[in-house]
Design a protein around this motif. Structure first.
Motif, mmCIF file in Angstrom:
data_model
loop_
_atom_site.group_PDB
_atom_site.id
_atom_site.type_symbol
_atom_site.label_atom_id
_atom_site.label_comp_id
_atom_site.label_asym_id
_atom_site.label_seq_id
_atom_site.Cartn_x
_atom_site.Cartn_y
_atom_site.Cartn_z
ATOM 1 N N GLU A 8 -0.398 -12.463 -0.587
ATOM 2 C CA GLU A 8 -1.079 -11.647 0.406
ATOM 3 C C GLU A 8 -0.103 -11.444 1.559
ATOM 4 O OE1 GLU A 8 -4.538 -12.675 3.477
ATOM 5 O OE2 GLU A 8 -5.175 -12.784 1.370
ATOM 6 N N PRO A 15 -3.199 1.834 5.831
ATOM 7 C CA PRO A 15 -3.222 1.715 4.369
ATOM 8 C C PRO A 15 -2.514 2.862 3.641
ATOM 9 C CG PRO A 15 -5.352 1.141 5.257
ATOM 10 C CD PRO A 15 -4.532 1.671 6.405
ATOM 11 N N ARG A 70 -6.469 2.505 -2.693
ATOM 12 C CA ARG A 70 -6.945 1.125 -2.674
ATOM 13 C C ARG A 70 -6.337 0.213 -3.728
ATOM 14 N NH1 ARG A 70 -10.992 4.311 -1.041
ATOM 15 N NH2 ARG A 70 -11.757 4.898 -3.064
ATOM 16 N N ARG A 71 -6.095 0.726 -4.919
ATOM 17 C CA ARG A 71 -5.727 -0.180 -6.016
ATOM 18 C C ARG A 71 -4.823 0.516 -7.022
ATOM 19 N NH1 ARG A 71 -7.841 -5.174 -7.689
ATOM 20 N NH2 ARG A 71 -8.077 -5.390 -9.920
ATOM 21 N N THR A 90 -3.615 -4.425 -4.452
ATOM 22 C CA THR A 90 -4.856 -4.074 -3.778
ATOM 23 C C THR A 90 -4.553 -3.929 -2.294
ATOM 24 O OG1 THR A 90 -6.111 -5.350 -5.415
ATOM 25 C CG2 THR A 90 -7.259 -4.743 -3.381
ATOM 26 N N GLN A 92 -6.058 -3.396 1.504
ATOM 27 C CA GLN A 92 -7.264 -3.555 2.306
ATOM 28 C C GLN A 92 -6.948 -3.252 3.768
ATOM 29 O OE1 GLN A 92 -8.437 -7.619 1.606
ATOM 30 N NE2 GLN A 92 -9.303 -7.167 -0.396
ATOM 31 N N VAL A 94 -7.274 -3.682 7.578
ATOM 32 C CA VAL A 94 -7.683 -4.767 8.468
ATOM 33 C C VAL A 94 -7.335 -4.348 9.896
ATOM 34 C CG1 VAL A 94 -7.461 -6.621 6.748
ATOM 35 C CG2 VAL A 94 -5.500 -6.008 8.164
ATOM 36 N N THR A 98 -2.666 -3.349 7.577
ATOM 37 C CA THR A 98 -3.071 -3.381 6.173
ATOM 38 C C THR A 98 -2.748 -4.732 5.561
ATOM 39 O OG1 THR A 98 -2.620 -1.017 5.956
ATOM 40 C CG2 THR A 98 -2.683 -2.285 3.917
ATOM 41 N N LYS A 99 -3.682 -5.237 4.771
ATOM 42 C CA LYS A 99 -3.427 -6.436 3.971
ATOM 43 C C LYS A 99 -3.131 -5.955 2.551
ATOM 44 C CE LYS A 99 -6.872 -9.282 3.466
ATOM 45 N NZ LYS A 99 -7.844 -10.390 3.422
#
Length: 190
Positions: A8, A15, A70-71, A90, A92, A94, A98-99
């Motif tokens: 992570e 994103p 997203r993925r 993936t 995400q 935040v 972005t994570k």
């Protein structure tokens, strides 16, 4: 044993920008490897690996999941692997950026008796196996099969892909923490 890697990473960018460096062929070439990637479900592509001195090869891949932004998931199979592993990204959103989650999974590495048949991809047969002092090795050219003879019974060893081991042990970490942040600064605008 199932070999999995989960990472992570936080990037202070939106994103969409992170998605661009994951799915743009030129950006991927800068932070990961030369490739012929296209963000299209079912697209078969190759990474051209030359990160390890003296070891060059291809990593054959296929896009198996695509959900922009997203993925992204693709198979990963170098010439020492009889079964592909799966790389899943993936993204995400935040607060503040972005994570990015990376999961690289699915390679089964078994300890096997060296005097029994074992699986290796054909292009690697005999390239990294020193001659045994106890006798000679017999290589049988068949699809993903190698037979060793005259090796002491009861000796076990786990075999793995050199390229995959590099990425699972340090390559992904280096790429995601050192190289990808540099390309995020220079490659894309948002």
């Amino acid at each position: 044993m199932l070999r999995n890697l989960n990472m992570e990473v936080f990037y202070p960018y939106p994103p969409q920008r992170v998605w661009q460096v994951l799915t743009n062929r030129q950006a991927l070439a800068v932070w990961l490897m030369e490739n012929d990637f296209e963000p299209r479900l079912g697209h078969k592509f190759r990474f051209l690996h030359s990160t390890l001195p003296g070891l060059e090869g291809n990593i054959d891949c296929e896009v198996i999941e695509l959900d922009e932004p997203r993925r992204l998931a693709f198979t990963w199979q170098d010439s020492m692997m009889c079964q592909p592993s799966i790389v899943t990204w993936t993204i995400q959103p935040v607060v503040g950026g972005t994570k990015l989650l990376l999961e690289h999974k699915g390679l089964i590495q078994k300890a096997i008796k060296l005097n029994e048949p074992m699986q290796l991809s054909q292009p690697w047969q005999g390239k990294f196996m020193p001659e045994s002092k106890a006798g000679t090795q017999t290589l049988v050219p068949s699809n993903c099969s190698t037979v060793f003879s005259s090796i002491p019974v009861g000796r076990y060893e786990a075999l793995d892909s050199i390229v995959l081991s590099y990425f699972l042990n340090s390559g992904w970490n280096y790429s995601l923490h050192k190289k990808l942040p540099q390309i995020l600064v220079t490659h894309c605008t948002s």
